[in-house]
Design a protein around this motif. Structure first.
Motif, short mmCIF file in Angstrom:
data_model
loop_
_atom_site.label_atom_id
_atom_site.label_comp_id
_atom_site.label_asym_id
_atom_site.label_seq_id
_atom_site.Cartn_x
_atom_site.Cartn_y
_atom_site.Cartn_z
N TYR A 38 25.03 -17.09 -20.74
CA TYR A 38 24.57 -18.48 -20.82
C TYR A 38 23.30 -18.53 -21.66
CZ TYR A 38 23.22 -23.13 -19.30
OH TYR A 38 22.86 -24.45 -19.26
N ASN A 39 23.44 -18.77 -22.95
CA ASN A 39 22.30 -18.80 -23.86
C ASN A 39 22.01 -20.22 -24.28
OD1 ASN A 39 21.99 -15.97 -23.97
ND2 ASN A 39 23.75 -15.85 -25.34
N GLN A 40 20.73 -20.54 -24.37
CA GLN A 40 20.35 -21.88 -24.76
C GLN A 40 19.85 -21.87 -26.20
OE1 GLN A 40 17.45 -22.39 -21.63
NE2 GLN A 40 18.77 -23.88 -20.64
N LEU A 41 20.26 -22.90 -26.96
CA LEU A 41 19.81 -23.03 -28.33
C LEU A 41 18.52 -23.83 -28.34
CD1 LEU A 41 23.20 -23.88 -30.08
CD2 LEU A 41 22.02 -21.68 -29.96
N ASN A 42 17.56 -23.35 -29.08
CA ASN A 42 16.29 -24.05 -29.17
C ASN A 42 15.97 -24.27 -30.64
OD1 ASN A 42 13.67 -24.94 -29.11
ND2 ASN A 42 13.12 -23.63 -27.37
N GLY A 43 16.08 -25.51 -31.09
CA GLY A 43 15.88 -25.80 -32.50
C GLY A 43 14.49 -26.25 -32.85
N LEU A 44 13.55 -26.13 -31.93
CA LEU A 44 12.19 -26.58 -32.22
C LEU A 44 11.47 -25.53 -33.06
CD1 LEU A 44 11.23 -27.93 -28.71
CD2 LEU A 44 11.77 -29.27 -30.73
N LEU A 95 12.93 -22.18 -18.74
CA LEU A 95 13.52 -20.89 -19.12
C LEU A 95 13.30 -20.60 -20.60
CD1 LEU A 95 16.87 -20.95 -17.11
CD2 LEU A 95 14.72 -19.81 -16.51
N SER A 96 13.31 -21.64 -21.44
CA SER A 96 13.04 -21.44 -22.86
C SER A 96 11.60 -20.96 -23.07
CB SER A 96 13.28 -22.73 -23.64
OG SER A 96 14.66 -23.08 -23.62
N LYS A 122 15.86 -11.87 -14.56
CA LYS A 122 15.62 -13.00 -13.66
C LYS A 122 16.06 -14.31 -14.29
CE LYS A 122 13.63 -10.41 -10.56
NZ LYS A 122 14.34 -10.08 -9.31
N THR A 123 15.69 -14.54 -15.54
CA THR A 123 16.09 -15.79 -16.19
C THR A 123 17.60 -15.87 -16.34
OG1 THR A 123 15.76 -14.83 -18.40
CG2 THR A 123 13.90 -15.99 -17.43
N SER A 124 18.25 -14.72 -16.52
CA SER A 124 19.71 -14.69 -16.65
C SER A 124 20.39 -15.11 -15.36
CB SER A 124 20.18 -13.29 -17.06
OG SER A 124 19.76 -12.97 -18.37
N ILE A 125 19.80 -14.76 -14.22
CA ILE A 125 20.39 -15.14 -12.94
C ILE A 125 20.42 -16.66 -12.80
CG2 ILE A 125 19.98 -15.15 -10.44
CD1 ILE A 125 18.98 -12.27 -10.70
N ILE A 126 19.31 -17.31 -13.10
CA ILE A 126 19.25 -18.77 -12.98
C ILE A 126 20.19 -19.42 -13.99
CG2 ILE A 126 17.78 -20.80 -13.15
CD1 ILE A 126 15.46 -19.14 -12.14
N ARG A 127 20.24 -18.88 -15.20
CA ARG A 127 21.14 -19.45 -16.21
C ARG A 127 22.60 -19.29 -15.79
NH1 ARG A 127 17.28 -17.59 -21.00
NH2 ARG A 127 16.63 -19.65 -21.71
#
Length: 306
Positions: A38-44, A95-96, A122-127
């Protein structure tokens, strides 16, 4: 094997222990390989908002720092985006922010980089938990989500809140949902999002204090080395939750931190004054996120989850 070889081997073993036990719950590190889907895209790429700090001189826009994996502009923009409603924190920008803090730690060398691996787990667990509720709405924590409407004063009464009913949309929605679903155990370790958040929360205080100390410019006397500042920050925060072995290993890792000039280059500034201006904004934004999370955990008796 000579004395020097034995000493080197002992240090290596201690650092490996540090990597797995850092957040006082390292048995779930092996989840890292299967929970990264579960990866989040961050375009900022730039920050167009001020942190609101008064009396702090510095650029209102933090540009992307060329050639750096860690981007302080992204860290600040995500921290500023995390607070929501009256007293909540949005999970995605939170998470980002940690993604960028992991890159920050990795940029400090392999010794500190070992610590970042446990944080990534840890962040992967929540994601992973959030992804499960998105991909399979039927297993969404319905009882917890529905009850959020009954705690409007705490979660917030902003009309926008109704557009995001997911259990893992925010810190408070996650807490309510997991409590109602019986996922939080106050007596033994679990892989709940709340327990995982608490470990990240403790680590955030350590990094916040380290950056705060790094930003300080004493009127008299010398500037302390980053190694000293990191050790001091750790001793007053995370060390309180660690065993003797982990504390000793952590202090060994901090010895290897680069000198202050490296941090100038890391955030694209020329001197201590400019570093102080940038980091002060980051610390203030991080403090707001930390305080809101602290309040939510404290109100639900979760500051000492095993």
């Amino acid at each position: 094997m000579g004395v020097k070889s034995k000493a080197a081997a002992a240090i290596l073993v201690l650092l490996l222990f540090l990597g797995s036990l850092w957040l006082h719950g390292g048995l779930d590190y092996h989840w890292d390989s299967c929970l990264k889907g579960y990866n989040q895209l961050n375009g900022l790429n730039q920050l167009y908002n001020s942190s609101g700090a008064e009396g702090v001189e510095g650029p209102q826009v933090l540009q992307e720092c060329p050639g750096q994996t860690f981007q302080v502009s992204l860290l600040l923009s995500n921290m500023l985006a995390a607070p929501a409603y009256s007293s909540d924190v949005l999970i995605q920008p939170y998470l980002s922010s940690w993604d960028e803090l992991v890159r920050f730690m990795e940029a400090l060398g392999p010794m500190v980089g070992l610590i970042s691996k446990e944080i990534e787990a840890k962040t992967s667990i929540i994601r992973h938990l959030a992804a499960m509720t998105v991909e399979s709405p039927e297993v969404d924590l319905a009882a917890g989500v529905n009850s959020i409407n009954n705690v409007g004063a705490e979660v917030g009464t902003d009309p926008e809140a109704s557009e995001h009913p997911g259990a893992y949309h925010s810190v408070r929605s996650m807490i309510v949902a997991e409590l109602n679903q019986g996922l939080v155990d106050f007596h033994q370790q679990t892989d709940s999002g709340c327990r995982t958040l608490l470990r990240l929360h403790r680590a955030l205080l350590w990094l916040k204090l380290f950056l705060e100390k790094l930003a300080e410019t004493p009127v008299t006397g010398r500037l302390k080395s980053p190694s000293e500042l990191c050790r001091e920050s750790y001793q007053s925060t995370l060390s309180l939750h660690h065993t003797w072995l982990v504390r000793r290993a952590a202090e060994l890792a901090f010895i290897a931190l680069p000198e202050r000039g490296y941090f100038f280059r890391l955030v694209c500034v020329q001197n201590q004054e400019e570093l102080s201006a940038v980091l002060t904004r980051v610390v203030q934004a991080t403090g707001e996120v930390y305080d809101r999370t602290q309040k939510a955990l404290e109100e639900n008796g979760m500051l000492d989850l095993p």
